[in-house]
Design a protein around this motif. Structure first.
Motif, PDB file in Angstrom:
ATOM      1  N   ARG A  24       7.143  -3.356  -1.285  1.00  0.00           N
ATOM      2  CA  ARG A  24       6.715  -2.082  -0.703  1.00  0.00           C
ATOM      3  C   ARG A  24       6.285  -1.129  -1.819  1.00  0.00           C
ATOM      4  O   ARG A  24       7.048  -0.893  -2.757  1.00  0.00           O
ATOM      5  CB  ARG A  24       7.838  -1.438   0.110  1.00  0.00           C
ATOM      6  CG  ARG A  24       8.021  -2.033   1.484  1.00  0.00           C
ATOM      7  CD  ARG A  24       9.069  -1.276   2.272  1.00  0.00           C
ATOM      8  NE  ARG A  24       9.228  -1.848   3.600  1.00  0.00           N
ATOM      9  CZ  ARG A  24       8.650  -1.365   4.701  1.00  0.00           C
ATOM     10  NH1 ARG A  24       7.882  -0.288   4.614  1.00  0.00           N
ATOM     11  NH2 ARG A  24       8.836  -1.943   5.862  1.00  0.00           N
ATOM     12  N   PRO A  25       5.080  -0.573  -1.708  1.00  0.00           N
ATOM     13  CA  PRO A  25       4.662   0.395  -2.733  1.00  0.00           C
ATOM     14  C   PRO A  25       5.471   1.676  -2.627  1.00  0.00           C
ATOM     15  O   PRO A  25       5.936   2.053  -1.547  1.00  0.00           O
ATOM     16  CB  PRO A  25       3.186   0.629  -2.395  1.00  0.00           C
ATOM     17  CG  PRO A  25       3.046   0.284  -0.948  1.00  0.00           C
ATOM     18  CD  PRO A  25       4.042  -0.805  -0.692  1.00  0.00           C
ATOM     19  N   GLU A  26       5.636   2.353  -3.760  1.00  0.00           N
ATOM     20  CA  GLU A  26       6.376   3.612  -3.761  1.00  0.00           C
ATOM     21  C   GLU A  26       5.651   4.667  -2.942  1.00  0.00           C
ATOM     22  O   GLU A  26       6.287   5.507  -2.300  1.00  0.00           O
ATOM     23  CB  GLU A  26       6.568   4.093  -5.194  1.00  0.00           C
ATOM     24  CG  GLU A  26       7.485   3.200  -6.023  1.00  0.00           C
ATOM     25  CD  GLU A  26       7.708   3.762  -7.406  1.00  0.00           C
ATOM     26  OE1 GLU A  26       7.166   4.852  -7.710  1.00  0.00           O
ATOM     27  OE2 GLU A  26       8.424   3.121  -8.195  1.00  0.00           O
ATOM     28  N   ARG A  27       4.331   4.621  -2.981  1.00  0.00           N
ATOM     29  CA  ARG A  27       3.535   5.541  -2.166  1.00  0.00           C
ATOM     30  C   ARG A  27       2.215   4.865  -1.820  1.00  0.00           C
ATOM     31  O   ARG A  27       1.747   3.983  -2.554  1.00  0.00           O
ATOM     32  CB  ARG A  27       3.281   6.870  -2.909  1.00  0.00           C
ATOM     33  CG  ARG A  27       2.648   6.726  -4.273  1.00  0.00           C
ATOM     34  CD  ARG A  27       2.554   8.072  -4.975  1.00  0.00           C
ATOM     35  NE  ARG A  27       1.695   8.996  -4.258  1.00  0.00           N
ATOM     36  CZ  ARG A  27       0.391   9.129  -4.520  1.00  0.00           C
ATOM     37  NH1 ARG A  27      -0.191   8.409  -5.462  1.00  0.00           N
ATOM     38  NH2 ARG A  27      -0.327   9.993  -3.854  1.00  0.00           N
ATOM     39  N   PRO A  28       1.607   5.260  -0.692  1.00  0.00           N
ATOM     40  CA  PRO A  28       0.355   4.634  -0.271  1.00  0.00           C
ATOM     41  C   PRO A  28      -0.843   5.187  -1.055  1.00  0.00           C
ATOM     42  O   PRO A  28      -1.597   6.032  -0.562  1.00  0.00           O
ATOM     43  CB  PRO A  28       0.272   4.988   1.219  1.00  0.00           C
ATOM     44  CG  PRO A  28       1.012   6.281   1.331  1.00  0.00           C
ATOM     45  CD  PRO A  28       2.119   6.212   0.324  1.00  0.00           C
ATOM     46  N   ASP A  29      -1.025   4.703  -2.267  1.00  0.00           N
ATOM     47  CA  ASP A  29      -2.114   5.206  -3.099  1.00  0.00           C
ATOM     48  C   ASP A  29      -3.164   4.118  -3.337  1.00  0.00           C
ATOM     49  O   ASP A  29      -3.035   2.979  -2.869  1.00  0.00           O
ATOM     50  CB  ASP A  29      -1.580   5.749  -4.429  1.00  0.00           C
ATOM     51  CG  ASP A  29      -0.792   4.704  -5.223  1.00  0.00           C
ATOM     52  OD1 ASP A  29      -0.912   3.495  -4.935  1.00  0.00           O
ATOM     53  OD2 ASP A  29      -0.056   5.115  -6.143  1.00  0.00           O
ATOM     54  N   ALA A  32      -1.953   0.816  -5.250  1.00  0.00           N
ATOM     55  CA  ALA A  32      -1.220  -0.116  -4.392  1.00  0.00           C
ATOM     56  C   ALA A  32      -2.170  -0.820  -3.434  1.00  0.00           C
ATOM     57  O   ALA A  32      -2.014  -2.022  -3.151  1.00  0.00           O
ATOM     58  CB  ALA A  32      -0.134   0.625  -3.625  1.00  0.00           C
ATOM     59  N   LEU A  91       2.615   1.011   6.133  1.00  0.00           N
ATOM     60  CA  LEU A  91       3.000   1.430   4.782  1.00  0.00           C
ATOM     61  C   LEU A  91       2.599   2.873   4.498  1.00  0.00           C
ATOM     62  O   LEU A  91       2.846   3.379   3.405  1.00  0.00           O
ATOM     63  CB  LEU A  91       2.360   0.500   3.747  1.00  0.00           C
ATOM     64  CG  LEU A  91       2.878  -0.943   3.734  1.00  0.00           C
ATOM     65  CD1 LEU A  91       2.096  -1.781   2.732  1.00  0.00           C
ATOM     66  CD2 LEU A  91       4.376  -1.001   3.433  1.00  0.00           C
ATOM     67  N   GLY A  92       1.966   3.525   5.471  1.00  0.00           N
ATOM     68  CA  GLY A  92       1.657   4.940   5.329  1.00  0.00           C
ATOM     69  C   GLY A  92       0.211   5.289   5.098  1.00  0.00           C
ATOM     70  O   GLY A  92      -0.131   6.466   4.923  1.00  0.00           O
ATOM     71  N   TYR A  93      -0.673   4.308   5.095  1.00  0.00           N
ATOM     72  CA  TYR A  93      -2.103   4.591   4.930  1.00  0.00           C
ATOM     73  C   TYR A  93      -2.718   5.010   6.270  1.00  0.00           C
ATOM     74  O   TYR A  93      -2.269   4.575   7.339  1.00  0.00           O
ATOM     75  CB  TYR A  93      -2.846   3.345   4.435  1.00  0.00           C
ATOM     76  CG  TYR A  93      -2.518   2.926   3.022  1.00  0.00           C
ATOM     77  CD1 TYR A  93      -3.212   3.452   1.940  1.00  0.00           C
ATOM     78  CD2 TYR A  93      -1.528   1.985   2.772  1.00  0.00           C
ATOM     79  CE1 TYR A  93      -2.924   3.067   0.642  1.00  0.00           C
ATOM     80  CE2 TYR A  93      -1.222   1.587   1.475  1.00  0.00           C
ATOM     81  CZ  TYR A  93      -1.931   2.137   0.416  1.00  0.00           C
ATOM     82  OH  TYR A  93      -1.640   1.739  -0.864  1.00  0.00           O
ATOM     83  N   ALA A 122      -6.872   6.987   0.985  1.00  0.00           N
ATOM     84  CA  ALA A 122      -5.802   7.003  -0.022  1.00  0.00           C
ATOM     85  C   ALA A 122      -6.235   7.876  -1.184  1.00  0.00           C
ATOM     86  O   ALA A 122      -7.399   7.829  -1.608  1.00  0.00           O
ATOM     87  CB  ALA A 122      -5.505   5.578  -0.524  1.00  0.00           C
ATOM     88  N   ASP A 123      -5.334   8.685  -1.692  1.00  0.00           N
ATOM     89  CA  ASP A 123      -5.614   9.568  -2.827  1.00  0.00           C
ATOM     90  C   ASP A 123      -6.794  10.497  -2.554  1.00  0.00           C
ATOM     91  O   ASP A 123      -7.547  10.835  -3.468  1.00  0.00           O
ATOM     92  CB  ASP A 123      -5.901   8.746  -4.089  1.00  0.00           C
ATOM     93  CG  ASP A 123      -4.698   7.951  -4.548  1.00  0.00           C
ATOM     94  OD1 ASP A 123      -3.565   8.381  -4.262  1.00  0.00           O
ATOM     95  OD2 ASP A 123      -4.884   6.908  -5.196  1.00  0.00           O
TER      96      ASP A 123
END
Length: 270
Positions: A24-29, A32, A91-93, A122-123
């Protein structure tokens, strides 16, 4: 993404991540996303075996996750781009399904809903993720960039058409045309039905299982195994059913109780 989108249990998402060798990525960036995209291409094969095994293809999230994660299979664009979109969403994207049409001989476009791709945010940027085109870009493409984008799979460019669609070019040649209007999974039912039933579909006329590798690509079509490694292409014919089963298992991670039946070749004109 779907008119009946429901949260997917964490254990299924964790199993999906294990399936592609990711955590699991730390954040959806964006970083990742690039990692997940490449890992997906290297582990989940682009394949149309279900068509030649007589298996139904159901465009519903649970059925697709059962196939790709539970049965450790692959699929064609409607299946593996849809499941990848589910993974990213969970994953939050922010993800959106896009309908596309591939360019064929002479620049002729395919049918409506010929292809599915995924727009990912993302970002603060928008990316085009596509793990379901077979031989394509290894990493997501910057959707709003209009210059050349260098990728291990070639030089890509996203060009806006006069009608407001987006053409994806690869090494200067038109590869796919995408509409920017958001779609839901059910919208692709007719396209998927065409490609798994029509005698004019290249999926009913060919048998393919293909996966990106660290060295290049490996593809099995019937008894023919083609390997691209470090720019070199090798081809050989497999000896029979036992060897075919071994190749599916060892090169693609697919265990089959029965083998798909290759399509019959059309008779030559006399």
């Amino acid at each position: 993404m779907s008119t009946d989108t429901r949260p997917v249990p964490d254990e299924i998402i964790d199993a999906y991540l294990r399936r592609i060798g990711a955590t699991r990525p730390e954040r959806p960036d964006g970083a990742a996303l690039r990692d997940l995209h490449l890992r997906h291409l290297r582990t989940v094969p682009f394949e149309n075996l279900s068509i030649h095994l007589g298996e139904d293809i159901v465009l519903e999230e649970k059925a697709l996750l059962d196939k790709v994660v539970g049965a450790r299979r692959g699929g064609f664009c409607y299946e593996i781009n849809a499941t990848f979109a589910v993974l990213l969403r969970e994953l939050g994207y922010a993800v959106t399904l896009l309908q596309g049409r591939g360019f064929g001989p002479g620049g002729r476009l395919g049918i409506p809903y010929d292809h599915m791709a995924v727009r990912v945010e993302a970002d603060g940027e928008r990316w085009l993720a596509d793990v379901g085109f077979g031989d394509h870009s290894h990493f997501p493409l910057a959707l709003d960039e209009r210059g050349d984008q260098t990728d291990p799979g070639g030089t890509f460019r996203v060009v806006e058409t006069e009608e407001g669609d987006l053409d994806v070019l690869r090494d200067g040649r038109a590869h796919c045309r995408l509409e920017t209007r958001p779609r839901v999974l059910g919208d692709f039912t007719a396209g998927a039905w065409y490609h798994r039933t029509s005698p004019d579909s290249h999926f009913t006329r060919s048998l393919v299982c293909s996966r990106l590798t660290e060295e290049g690509r490996v593809t099995l079509s019937g008894l023919k195994l083609v390997t691209h490694a470090h720019g070199e292409r090798t081809e050989r014919m497999l000896g029979g059913e036992d060897e075919v089963r071994t190749v599916y298992r060892e090169l693609f991670g697919i265990e089959l109780s029965e083998l798909p039946v290759p399509p019959a070749r059309p008779a030559r004109a006399q």
